[in-house]
Design a protein around this motif. Sequence first.
Motif, PDB file in Angstrom:
ATOM      1  N   LEU A 107       0.864  -1.328   0.021  1.00  0.00           N
ATOM      2  CA  LEU A 107      -0.027  -0.007   0.204  1.00  0.00           C
ATOM      3  C   LEU A 107       0.854   1.222  -0.021  1.00  0.00           C
ATOM      4  N   GLY A 108       2.010   1.161   0.684  1.00  0.00           N
ATOM      5  CA  GLY A 108       2.839   2.427   0.609  1.00  0.00           C
ATOM      6  C   GLY A 108       3.444   2.600  -0.888  1.00  0.00           C
ATOM      7  N   TRP A 109       3.775   1.583  -1.240  1.00  0.00           N
ATOM      8  CA  TRP A 109       4.223   1.826  -2.927  1.00  0.00           C
ATOM      9  C   TRP A 109       3.355   2.144  -3.592  1.00  0.00           C
ATOM     10  N   CYS A 110       2.149   1.842  -3.658  1.00  0.00           N
ATOM     11  CA  CYS A 110       0.925   2.262  -4.649  1.00  0.00           C
ATOM     12  C   CYS A 110       0.495   3.651  -4.141  1.00  0.00           C
ATOM     13  N   VAL A 111       0.615   3.987  -3.032  1.00  0.00           N
ATOM     14  CA  VAL A 111       0.243   5.494  -2.430  1.00  0.00           C
ATOM     15  C   VAL A 111       1.237   6.386  -3.032  1.00  0.00           C
ATOM     16  N   ALA A 112       2.771   5.823  -3.031  1.00  0.00           N
ATOM     17  CA  ALA A 112       3.874   6.875  -3.484  1.00  0.00           C
ATOM     18  C   ALA A 112       3.500   6.817  -5.047  1.00  0.00           C
ATOM     19  N   LEU A 113       3.244   5.810  -5.775  1.00  0.00           N
ATOM     20  CA  LEU A 113       3.087   5.677  -7.241  1.00  0.00           C
ATOM     21  C   LEU A 113       1.948   6.805  -7.704  1.00  0.00           C
ATOM     22  N   VAL A 114       0.790   6.713  -6.677  1.00  0.00           N
ATOM     23  CA  VAL A 114      -0.326   7.656  -7.192  1.00  0.00           C
ATOM     24  C   VAL A 114       0.146   9.006  -6.974  1.00  0.00           C
ATOM     25  N   GLY A 115       0.747   9.389  -5.743  1.00  0.00           N
ATOM     26  CA  GLY A 115       1.188  10.653  -5.417  1.00  0.00           C
ATOM     27  C   GLY A 115       1.918  11.205  -6.540  1.00  0.00           C
ATOM     28  N   LEU A 116       3.149  10.557  -7.101  1.00  0.00           N
ATOM     29  CA  LEU A 116       4.081  11.030  -8.123  1.00  0.00           C
ATOM     30  C   LEU A 116       3.291  11.072  -9.132  1.00  0.00           C
ATOM     31  N   GLY A 117       2.383  10.165  -9.769  1.00  0.00           N
ATOM     32  CA  GLY A 117       1.634  10.178 -11.137  1.00  0.00           C
ATOM     33  C   GLY A 117       0.394  11.407 -10.969  1.00  0.00           C
ATOM     34  N   VAL A 118      -0.207  11.475  -9.961  1.00  0.00           N
ATOM     35  CA  VAL A 118      -1.303  12.508  -9.982  1.00  0.00           C
ATOM     36  C   VAL A 118      -0.673  13.902  -9.695  1.00  0.00           C
ATOM     37  N   GLY A 125       2.044   6.766 -18.483  1.00  0.00           N
ATOM     38  CA  GLY A 125       0.774   5.945 -19.327  1.00  0.00           C
ATOM     39  C   GLY A 125       0.713   6.764 -20.553  1.00  0.00           C
ATOM     40  N   ALA A 126       1.719   7.452 -20.875  1.00  0.00           N
ATOM     41  CA  ALA A 126       2.033   8.103 -22.329  1.00  0.00           C
ATOM     42  C   ALA A 126       2.382   7.144 -23.056  1.00  0.00           C
ATOM     43  N   GLU A 127       2.260   7.444 -24.450  1.00  0.00           N
ATOM     44  CA  GLU A 127       2.685   6.512 -25.740  1.00  0.00           C
ATOM     45  C   GLU A 127       4.299   6.167 -25.568  1.00  0.00           C
ATOM     46  N   ASN A 128       4.613   5.069 -25.707  1.00  0.00           N
ATOM     47  CA  ASN A 128       5.889   4.320 -25.448  1.00  0.00           C
ATOM     48  C   ASN A 128       6.596   4.894 -24.061  1.00  0.00           C
ATOM     49  N   TRP A 129       5.904   5.017 -22.947  1.00  0.00           N
ATOM     50  CA  TRP A 129       6.575   5.473 -21.888  1.00  0.00           C
ATOM     51  C   TRP A 129       7.261   4.474 -21.375  1.00  0.00           C
ATOM     52  N   ILE A 130       7.147   3.194 -21.589  1.00  0.00           N
ATOM     53  CA  ILE A 130       8.029   2.132 -20.966  1.00  0.00           C
ATOM     54  C   ILE A 130       9.433   2.339 -21.401  1.00  0.00           C
ATOM     55  N   ALA A 131       9.450   2.277 -22.956  1.00  0.00           N
ATOM     56  CA  ALA A 131      10.674   2.482 -23.693  1.00  0.00           C
ATOM     57  C   ALA A 131      11.507   3.914 -23.562  1.00  0.00           C
ATOM     58  N   ASP A 132      10.597   4.832 -23.125  1.00  0.00           N
ATOM     59  CA  ASP A 132      11.177   6.176 -22.854  1.00  0.00           C
ATOM     60  C   ASP A 132      12.042   6.037 -21.550  1.00  0.00           C
ATOM     61  N   LEU A 133      11.724   5.173 -20.593  1.00  0.00           N
ATOM     62  CA  LEU A 133      12.517   5.093 -19.347  1.00  0.00           C
ATOM     63  C   LEU A 133      13.654   4.839 -19.422  1.00  0.00           C
ATOM     64  N   ILE A 134      14.276   4.194 -20.643  1.00  0.00           N
ATOM     65  CA  ILE A 134      15.702   4.153 -20.925  1.00  0.00           C
ATOM     66  C   ILE A 134      16.476   5.345 -21.243  1.00  0.00           C
ATOM     67  N   ASP A 135      15.850   6.109 -22.070  1.00  0.00           N
ATOM     68  CA  ASP A 135      16.539   7.339 -22.275  1.00  0.00           C
ATOM     69  C   ASP A 135      16.285   8.587 -21.374  1.00  0.00           C
ATOM     70  N   ASP A 136      14.882   8.615 -20.906  1.00  0.00           N
ATOM     71  CA  ASP A 136      14.689   9.582 -19.875  1.00  0.00           C
ATOM     72  C   ASP A 136      14.033   9.004 -18.554  1.00  0.00           C
ATOM     73  N   ASP A 138      12.021   8.355 -15.378  1.00  0.00           N
ATOM     74  CA  ASP A 138      11.064   9.042 -14.776  1.00  0.00           C
ATOM     75  C   ASP A 138      10.811   8.301 -13.437  1.00  0.00           C
ATOM     76  N   PRO A 139      10.749   9.194 -12.326  1.00  0.00           N
ATOM     77  CA  PRO A 139      10.572   8.549 -10.783  1.00  0.00           C
ATOM     78  C   PRO A 139       9.203   7.547 -11.063  1.00  0.00           C
ATOM     79  N   ALA A 140       7.969   8.072 -11.258  1.00  0.00           N
ATOM     80  CA  ALA A 140       6.774   7.241 -11.211  1.00  0.00           C
ATOM     81  C   ALA A 140       6.862   5.790 -12.129  1.00  0.00           C
ATOM     82  N   GLY A 141       7.666   6.254 -13.263  1.00  0.00           N
ATOM     83  CA  GLY A 141       7.696   4.985 -14.042  1.00  0.00           C
ATOM     84  C   GLY A 141       8.747   4.015 -13.697  1.00  0.00           C
ATOM     85  N   LEU A 142       9.721   4.446 -13.051  1.00  0.00           N
ATOM     86  CA  LEU A 142      10.851   3.550 -12.397  1.00  0.00           C
ATOM     87  C   LEU A 142      10.226   2.811 -10.961  1.00  0.00           C
TER      88      LEU A 142
END
Length: 865
Positions: A107-118, A125-136, A138-142
Motif C-alpha cells: 500500500l505504501g508503494w501504491c500510495v507513492a506511485l499515485v502521488g507521483l503520478g497525479v 501512461g503516455a505512448e511508449n512510456w516504458i521504452a522512454d524510461l531508458i532514455d529519460d 521518470d520517478p513514477a515510471g521507475l
Amino acid sequence: MELEASSIIAGIITLLYFGLLAIVWRNRHKISSATLPWLMGVLIFATLASLVSIVSPDSGDFVKDRLTQTSLVIYLLSFMLVAYTVLTLIFFLKKRQIALIALVLGLGWCVALVGLGVFGDSPLGAENWIADLIDDPDPAGLIVIGGWAVIAVILLGLSFQRFYAAGLPEVANRALFWALVVPFVLTGAVLNSSHTEFLREVGWVVQLLGVAGVVYGVIQLRVVDIRQTIRLSTVNLVLTLITAVLIWGVLLIADEIKADEVDNRRIVLVGLALITAALYGPLYLISQALSARLIRQDVDDVGSEVRRFVETITGVVEIDELAQVVMNTLRDVVRVRRGALLIVSTGEHSNTLRIEPHKVSLGEVPPTQGWLSVESPIHSHFIKHRLPLLQFDLDYAKEYSEVIPVEREFFRQLRMAAFAPIMVQGRLIGVLASGPKSNDAPFSASDLELLTTIANQTGIALRNSRLVDDLRKREHDVAESNKRLEAAKRQLEALDAVKTDFITIASHELRTPLAQIRGHTDIIEALNEQGILDQDQLTGLTANLRRAADRLETLIGDMLDVSQLDLSAMDLRFAQTTIENVVRLAIEPLQESIRNRKQSLTARGLRGLPVIEADMQRLVQAIRNVVLNAVKFTPDGGRIDIIGSLVSNTQTGRDEIQIAIKDSGIGIDPKNHEAIFEKFFRTTDPGLHSTGTTKFMGAGPGLGLTIARGVITGHGGRVWAESEGFDPDKLPGSTFYIVLPITPPEGGRRVMTFSGGTPTARPTQPKPPAGLTELLKEPARPVIAASVAPPPEKPVEPVEADEEEDKDAPFIEPNPTIINPAASRVGLTSAAKAAAEEALAEVEASMEVDLDEALPENDDDDSKW
C-alpha cells in the motif's frame, strides 16, 4: 471502427471478469476465510481495470493534465498485484503476520506511485512510456517497473520454493501450477499498461487467463497435473512433428512425379500411399510405447499384475506373507517408493479404533501407533465412500478441518500420500497406506482406482490372516498359561516343602531354648530341694536361662519382623548416623564368637563416609544378619572383610554408600543368589538341621537375610550376593553388597524422624544395640568412633589394597579396624575406650571458645541462657 472493436473486446473481457466474481461467490464455502477477501480483491481491481479499458486511451484526461486512461489502468493493476501478492503469501505460508507486512509495504508503494503520478509531472501512461524510461528515467515510471519486478521475484521465488520443499506431490504440483500462472498475470498487466492497441488487447486476454488460473487454483483443491500435461503435450507434439515430416516428405515425392514423365501416375501414387501407411503403423506403435513409458504403465500390464496379485493372495494365510505380497504389488503396479499395511483393531473403548503399521513394509515406516474415533471425518469417509483419502486432502480440504490433532499427526508422521480403506462386511479392518510415486507425480484418478482395487482384494485375505494369527496367539497364550500353571504348581510344591521345612526347623529351633529353660529350671529345683544351691551356681544357671530366653525372644522377633515385611508395615525411624557406628554396633555382639572360632574380621573405608539418615536399630540389625551369615558359613580360621566406599548412581546421579562384606567361606550356588533372601530358604537339607547361632554351617530359621533385605529396601537401598559357586573344599567365598542412599527416599518415613532422646521400643523392633543408649544421651556432641588395634600377642595383617585402588577410593583408613581371635574382650574394650577418649579430647580442644564472648551478658534473667 477499430476503436469500437477494441471497446467491444474490453467489454467482453469485463463480462468474463464478472463471471469469475460470480463463480468465486458461489464457491465461497470451498475457500478459506483468510483467502477469500484477497481473491475478491484481485478480481475487483482486474474488473475495474478492464472496465476502464473500454474507454480509448486517446479520449483525453479524466483529470486534466493529471490522470489519463492508461495511468488509471496502471494504478488499478498495481493494487491488483498487491492483492495478488498477499493472496499468494496466505495461500502458501498461512502466516498472516508476513502477509500484513507485505500489505503495508504494498500500500505504501501504491500510495507513492499515485502521488507521483497525479501530483507530479510524470509522463506515466503516455505512448511508449516504458521504452522512454531508458532514455529519460521518470520517478513514477521507475517505481512502477521496480515494484512490478519485486512482485514478480516474490511470487515466482515463493512458488518455486514451495515446489522444491513440498513433501507431497499434490503440494508440489499446486506450487508448480501457481508458478505457471504468475507470468500470465504479470505479462498481462505489463501489456495492459501500454498505449499500443494490439498489445493492450493481447494483454487483456493473457491477464484474463492468468486471473482465471488463480481462481481455479484457489477453488479447486487438486489442480491439473502440470508435469503429466507437459509430458502429454511433448509426446503429442513429437508425434505431430513426425507425422508432419512424413506427410511432407510424401508430398514432395508426389510433387516430383510428373504426369507426362511417368506412365500410370495414379498407380505410383497409390503405391506411395501404401508405403507411407506401412511406415506410419510401426511409427505409431513406437510412439505409443514411448508415451506409455513416459506417462503411465500399459493397461494390459496393470491388469495382468492385478490378476497375478489376486491369484497369489488367495492361498496366503500368513499375515507377514500377505503384507509382503501387497507391498510388492504397490511397488510394481502403482510404482510407489513407500507403503505400509495398517492394521485396524478395536480399541479400549467401543468408539475408538487402534491403528498400527505392520512390521513388513515398503521403505522406512516409523513404528508408531494411533487411535481413530468412529466419529472422525476420516472414518466417516472410509465407511461412507470406501475410497482412498489423500494426505493432501487431509491437510488442506475444508471438510477435514475438524479432525483432531492427534489423528492428524498420526497420519502425517507416516509420511504417506494416500490411504485406501480395507473393508469387510461394512467394517474397517485395515488401511492400505501408499507413499509418493517414484516419479513424484500426483496420484491420478486411475492410480486411486487401482489402489481401491488392491485394497478391496486384500480385505478377505487380511481377515483370514488375522483369524489365523489370532488362533495362533490364543494357542500361544494357552501354552504360556499352561507354563505359568506348571510354574505355579512347582511354586506351590516348593512352598509346601518350605512350610514343611519351616515346621521342622521352627520346632527344632524353638525346642532347643525351651529344652534349655526346662532343664535349667529342673536343675535349680533339684538343687534347691537338696539345699545345696549357692549364689555362684544360681548366677550361672540364671545366666543360662537368660541366654535361652534371649534366643527364644530373637526367634519370635524375627518371625514377627518377617510378618511385618510381608504386610509392608515395618515402621522406620530416621536419624542422622554414620556407617562406621552402625557397623561397630552390628559386629560388637559377634566378637566373642569370632574369637572363639579363630576368625578375623577387618573393616576398612568406613571412617570417611558421609553422614546418612537411617533407622539405626533396624540398620544395625540388617548388617548384623549379613555379617552373621558370613560368620556361619566361613570355616574356623577364615577371614571376613567389610569394605565401605562412596559410589555414584549412574541413573540418579547421586552419591550412595556401598558396603561390601566379603568372606572366605563355602560360597553360594549362582542359582541361589536370589533364593537365599527368601523366607525359610535353606541351602542344605532341613533334615540335617542343627541349631547354632554362630557355629560353622549352623542352621537357623532362615529369616536373617530376608529381614536384612526388607530393612535395606525400606531405606531405599539394595542388597545382593555374588559368588563363584558352592564348594566346601575349595572355599570360593562370597560377597554381599549393600548400597544405601545418603538421604532416604520420599515416603520412606512412616514414623516421624527422631528429634532426640531414646526411641520407644516396639514389640517388633530389636533391642537397642549395646552402646546406642550412651550415644543418644548426648545428641549435640559429635560421635567419634575409634579403630580397635590388633593385640600384640597375635597380630593379623589387614587386607592389602592396590595403589591404584587406594588413589581412587573415597576413603581408606591407614589403621583399619581388626577384630582378632587372640584379642580378649577386656583388651578390645580398653583399646576402644582409650582411642575414643583421645579423639574426644581432640574434638573438645578444637571446639574450645571463650564463654564470655560466645554468650551474651544477662544478669537479670537467668532463664534466657
